[in-house]
Design an enzyme around this catalytic site. Structure first.
Site, mmCIF file in Angstrom:
data_model
loop_
_atom_site.group_PDB
_atom_site.id
_atom_site.type_symbol
_atom_site.label_atom_id
_atom_site.label_comp_id
_atom_site.label_asym_id
_atom_site.label_seq_id
_atom_site.Cartn_x
_atom_site.Cartn_y
_atom_site.Cartn_z
ATOM 1 N N HIS A 60 0.838 -1.201 0.000
ATOM 2 C CA HIS A 60 0.000 0.000 0.000
ATOM 3 C C HIS A 60 0.875 1.255 0.000
ATOM 4 O O HIS A 60 1.839 1.347 0.761
ATOM 5 C CB HIS A 60 -0.874 0.043 1.261
ATOM 6 C CG HIS A 60 -2.176 -0.680 1.126
ATOM 7 N ND1 HIS A 60 -2.295 -2.022 1.387
ATOM 8 C CD2 HIS A 60 -3.415 -0.236 0.783
ATOM 9 C CE1 HIS A 60 -3.566 -2.388 1.215
ATOM 10 N NE2 HIS A 60 -4.264 -1.324 0.840
ATOM 11 N N ASN B 292 7.964 -4.634 3.285
ATOM 12 C CA ASN B 292 6.582 -4.204 3.506
ATOM 13 C C ASN B 292 6.131 -4.455 4.934
ATOM 14 O O ASN B 292 5.415 -3.642 5.528
ATOM 15 C CB ASN B 292 5.654 -4.938 2.531
ATOM 16 C CG ASN B 292 4.209 -4.509 2.661
ATOM 17 O OD1 ASN B 292 3.912 -3.342 2.885
ATOM 18 N ND2 ASN B 292 3.301 -5.455 2.529
#
Length: 317
Positions: free
Chosen positions: A106, A142
């Site tokens: 994201h 991430n």
């Protein structure tokens, strides 16, 4: 309705979206599903700009209201989808992520935009799972280093009204790697780094910007425990550095409100007017052109302890 990023979100300030430099203009996608000339893609509480060459967002910019956060429980609001307004052929889809070590990282975090009424928060959560809002992030990066600035935004306590403007995006360089699954698979360009800029109104009414760069290099991919020991302030950069790395032109207020002021640009300080960087004097706001020699002189004029105090004053992790 997808209004997207709102420039006047912060009280008493209007903060424009970053603009592509001349070098970037030719790489900006005109989404086929938007009106001609409308290149910024709006979502609920955030907007983004797409690259033609990388098929990834150049930046994603969000309005964050931590005072109105909603909890979207279970598996709700987490379904990844192809944004047909942008076009399937213009974005990285699930093929690049399935069965690979690369996550759908994201850019604008899902929980950053889940605010407002419950229904609005649920729709915003779903919107954040557009493939256009994802970028190639190794699973170790991430779930480790990149989690540090994300959690800092979620736990932010210094903003007036708990409102933030959060801008973020990938950094591509001449040293980027490419991922491929083999013959017939179009190679996907992997960002060398990611940046995040947080701008907010402090309790005293001043505008403040904190900017960060995290490199997705070999060292970061080796470990999964970095978030337990790294300190966010050590990744802080000037707004000028963001501009140089990304090719984006940021709102001038993001220069003057960033306390790190050692580079050419609106945030530089004339050494002749330099007095004490740990206090808010006219010298702090003075704009000028700094050469390498004046930058070196400015650094020598400031004691190391004073610099640490200045950084700590506005560091929030």
């Amino acid at each position: 309705m997808r209004k997207g990023y709102q420039e006047n979100f912060l009280t008493n300030f209007s903060l424009a979206l970053p603009q592509p430099s001349l070098a970037l203009e030719g790489d900006i996608l005109q989404p086929p599903g938007l009106s001609h000339g409308q290149k910024v893609v709006p979502y609920i509480h955030f907007s983004l700009l797409m690259s033609i060459s990388t098929k990834q967002a150049i930046y994603s910019a969000a309005n964050v209201d931590n005072s109105a956060q909603q909890t979207i429980s279970g598996g709700k609001g987490r379904k990844w989808f192809i944004d047909e307004r942008v076009g399937r052929e213009n974005q990285i889809t699930n093929d690049a992520y399935t069965g690979t070590p690369w996550d759908r990282g994201h850019l604008t975090r899902r929980t950053a935009v889940t605010w407002g009424s419950y229904n609005t928060a649920l729709e915003a959560s779903n919107d954040s799972c557009a493939y256009t809002n994802a970028s190639m992030q190794h699973k170790h990066f991430n779930e480790d280093e990149w989690r540090v600035p994300e959690l800092a935004v979620a736990k932010f306590k210094l903003a007036k009204g708990n409102k933030l403007v959060v801008m973020t995006g990938p950094i591509f360089t001449t040293c980027d790697r490419y991922f491929t699954k083999g013959i017939g698979f179009t190679p996907v360009r992997i960002p060398s780094a990611f940046w995040k800029a947080i701008t907010y109104v402090a309790i005293n009414g001043d505008l403040v910007t904190s900017a960060y760069i995290f490199f997705q290099d070999t060292d970061t991919l080796k470990t999964t425990k970095a978030k337990q020991r790294i300190q966010l302030r050590h990744f802080r950069v000037t707004t000028t550095e963001l501009q140089l790395w990304t090719g984006l032109v940021f709102d001038e207020q993001m220069f003057d409100s960033n306390p790190l002021k050692f580079y050419d640009g609106p945030e530089t300080i004339r050494v002749s007017e330099l007095k004490d960087l740990s206090t808010k004097t006219k010298a702090l706001l003075a704009a000028g052109v700094a050469t390498a020699q004046t930058i070196k002189a400015a650094r020598h004029k400031m004691k190391l302890d004073s610099l640490y105090e200045l950084v700590d004053e506005l560091s929030w992790y």
